[in-house]
Motif scaffolding. Structure first.
Motif, PDB file in Angstrom:
ATOM      1  N   LEU A  29       0.817  -1.204   0.000  1.00  0.00           N
ATOM      2  CA  LEU A  29       0.000   0.000   0.000  1.00  0.00           C
ATOM      3  C   LEU A  29       0.858   1.263   0.000  1.00  0.00           C
ATOM      4  O   LEU A  29       0.373   2.339  -0.339  1.00  0.00           O
ATOM      5  N   TRP A  34      -8.491  15.501  10.569  1.00  0.00           N
ATOM      6  CA  TRP A  34      -7.157  16.020  10.247  1.00  0.00           C
ATOM      7  C   TRP A  34      -7.280  17.420   9.645  1.00  0.00           C
ATOM      8  O   TRP A  34      -6.577  18.353  10.037  1.00  0.00           O
ATOM      9  N   LEU A  76      -3.066   2.969  -3.102  1.00  0.00           N
ATOM     10  CA  LEU A  76      -4.241   3.278  -2.294  1.00  0.00           C
ATOM     11  C   LEU A  76      -5.310   3.981  -3.134  1.00  0.00           C
ATOM     12  O   LEU A  76      -6.492   3.658  -3.067  1.00  0.00           O
ATOM     13  N   LEU A 116      -0.290  11.128   0.951  1.00  0.00           N
ATOM     14  CA  LEU A 116       0.733  11.073   2.006  1.00  0.00           C
ATOM     15  C   LEU A 116       1.084   9.635   2.389  1.00  0.00           C
ATOM     16  O   LEU A 116       2.258   9.268   2.468  1.00  0.00           O
ATOM     17  N   LEU A 117       0.059   8.821   2.593  1.00  0.00           N
ATOM     18  CA  LEU A 117       0.299   7.447   3.047  1.00  0.00           C
ATOM     19  C   LEU A 117       0.871   6.579   1.937  1.00  0.00           C
ATOM     20  O   LEU A 117       1.440   5.522   2.204  1.00  0.00           O
ATOM     21  N   GLY A 118       0.702   7.029   0.697  1.00  0.00           N
ATOM     22  CA  GLY A 118       1.202   6.261  -0.430  1.00  0.00           C
ATOM     23  C   GLY A 118       2.638   6.600  -0.771  1.00  0.00           C
ATOM     24  O   GLY A 118       3.034   6.546  -1.926  1.00  0.00           O
ATOM     25  N   PRO A 166      -9.670  16.290   1.861  1.00  0.00           N
ATOM     26  CA  PRO A 166      -8.769  15.725   2.868  1.00  0.00           C
ATOM     27  C   PRO A 166      -8.364  14.281   2.578  1.00  0.00           C
ATOM     28  O   PRO A 166      -7.205  13.916   2.730  1.00  0.00           O
ATOM     29  N   VAL A 167      -9.301  13.462   2.147  1.00  0.00           N
ATOM     30  CA  VAL A 167      -8.963  12.056   1.972  1.00  0.00           C
ATOM     31  C   VAL A 167      -7.942  11.876   0.856  1.00  0.00           C
ATOM     32  O   VAL A 167      -7.113  10.965   0.894  1.00  0.00           O
ATOM     33  N   MET A 168      -7.967  12.769  -0.108  1.00  0.00           N
ATOM     34  CA  MET A 168      -6.984  12.684  -1.183  1.00  0.00           C
ATOM     35  C   MET A 168      -5.580  12.996  -0.672  1.00  0.00           C
ATOM     36  O   MET A 168      -4.614  12.355  -1.067  1.00  0.00           O
ATOM     37  N   ALA A 169      -5.497  13.960   0.207  1.00  0.00           N
ATOM     38  CA  ALA A 169      -4.203  14.260   0.822  1.00  0.00           C
ATOM     39  C   ALA A 169      -3.714  13.061   1.623  1.00  0.00           C
ATOM     40  O   ALA A 169      -2.537  12.708   1.580  1.00  0.00           O
ATOM     41  N   ALA A 170      -4.642  12.418   2.329  1.00  0.00           N
ATOM     42  CA  ALA A 170      -4.263  11.245   3.125  1.00  0.00           C
ATOM     43  C   ALA A 170      -3.748  10.122   2.221  1.00  0.00           C
ATOM     44  O   ALA A 170      -2.716   9.517   2.488  1.00  0.00           O
ATOM     45  N   LEU A 171      -4.462   9.864   1.135  1.00  0.00           N
ATOM     46  CA  LEU A 171      -4.053   8.790   0.238  1.00  0.00           C
ATOM     47  C   LEU A 171      -2.687   9.086  -0.383  1.00  0.00           C
ATOM     48  O   LEU A 171      -1.874   8.190  -0.578  1.00  0.00           O
ATOM     49  N   ARG A 202       3.082   2.154  -1.987  1.00  0.00           N
ATOM     50  CA  ARG A 202       3.584   2.463  -3.308  1.00  0.00           C
ATOM     51  C   ARG A 202       2.662   3.473  -3.938  1.00  0.00           C
ATOM     52  O   ARG A 202       1.460   3.413  -3.780  1.00  0.00           O
ATOM     53  N   SER A 238      -9.626  11.705   8.018  1.00  0.00           N
ATOM     54  CA  SER A 238      -9.019  12.794   7.241  1.00  0.00           C
ATOM     55  C   SER A 238      -9.782  14.103   7.437  1.00  0.00           C
ATOM     56  O   SER A 238      -9.214  15.183   7.348  1.00  0.00           O
TER      57      SER A 238
END
Lengths: 119, 119
Positions: free
Chosen positions: A28, A105, A34, B27-29, B20-25, A30, A102
């Motif tokens: 995930l 956040w 996600l 960042l975490l990716g 926000p969720v796009m930023a999370a995806l 990469r 998020s």
DNA sequence: TATGATGCTTTGGAAATCGAAGCGCAAGGA
DNA sequence: TCCTTGCGCTTCGATTTCCAAAGCATCATA
């Protein structure tokens, strides 16, 4: 998928243990992985449609991600449409709290965008 | 954190919306980001200790990840120890179903490693 | 005074990612 | 019958990211 795609039971980046969660964290972590799962949770899509949903991401990377994800059985190709497998749906569901998080956040960092109902 | 670190409210890779969720995806990716959060959920750690927990990951990348994550207030540096902020703890908790999911993944792909109680 | 541990930074090279272009195919219109 | 459009990808050269090893300054212990 090639031999280097993280999957449970084999060593991955930063972990020799083969622990499943380590494979998940590697896979995930990469770029685009996600996001692709997230977008497909909104419904199946063909290659170019999926590329559009991901903001015109590079087709070459999309291609390799798709084969990685189908290789570990998170996606399947039905005709010309990629869709989440049962396993893939379960994963997206496991990740679904991310959406609510998020938003918190965003509040705590004083971010702007509010008109956002689509998770 | 520099200006390119994904955070809620600004456009990120593959999404102009600022959702926000796009930023999370995004960042975490990034490589190691999920892993770092995961390891810190087991308790605070200094730089070199964290590097060991992550399987001797590259110190240069660790350094940039740590500043990204502290920049968006998921981590904080207390003395010489990095630890999750409240927000960071919430994120890891939101991600916690991943552990159970990965075990199912292992079962369905017929993976080997079983002696694995530590999520 | 040395020795080892810490928190990083620097550096050159390897690998991942990018984006534009292109290929072969199928469908639709003129 | 041609022409265009959209499709699922591949190829390829350029840029960005990541890597591992080395190094630096600092502190604690011997």
């Amino acid at each position: 998928m090639d031999a280097r795609t993280p999957r449970p039971g084999v060593p991955v980046r930063g972990s020799e243990s083969g622990r499943p969660v380590m494979a998940a964290l590697d896979l995930l972590g990469r770029r685009w992985t996600l996001r692709i799962l997230w977008e497909l949770s909104h419904g199946p899509a063909g290659f170019r449609e999926l590329q559009r949903r991901c903001g015109r991401m590079s087709s070459s990377v999309l291609s390799t991600r798709l084969s990685e994800l189908t290789g570990v059985r998170l996606l399947a190709l039905h005709g010309d449409a990629y869709r989440l497998t049962r396993l893939g749906e379960d994963l997206v569901e496991a990740l679904s709290p991310l959406s609510d998080w998020s938003r918190r956040w965003a509040e705590e960092t004083g971010a702007g965008t509010t008109g956002d109902t689509e998770g």
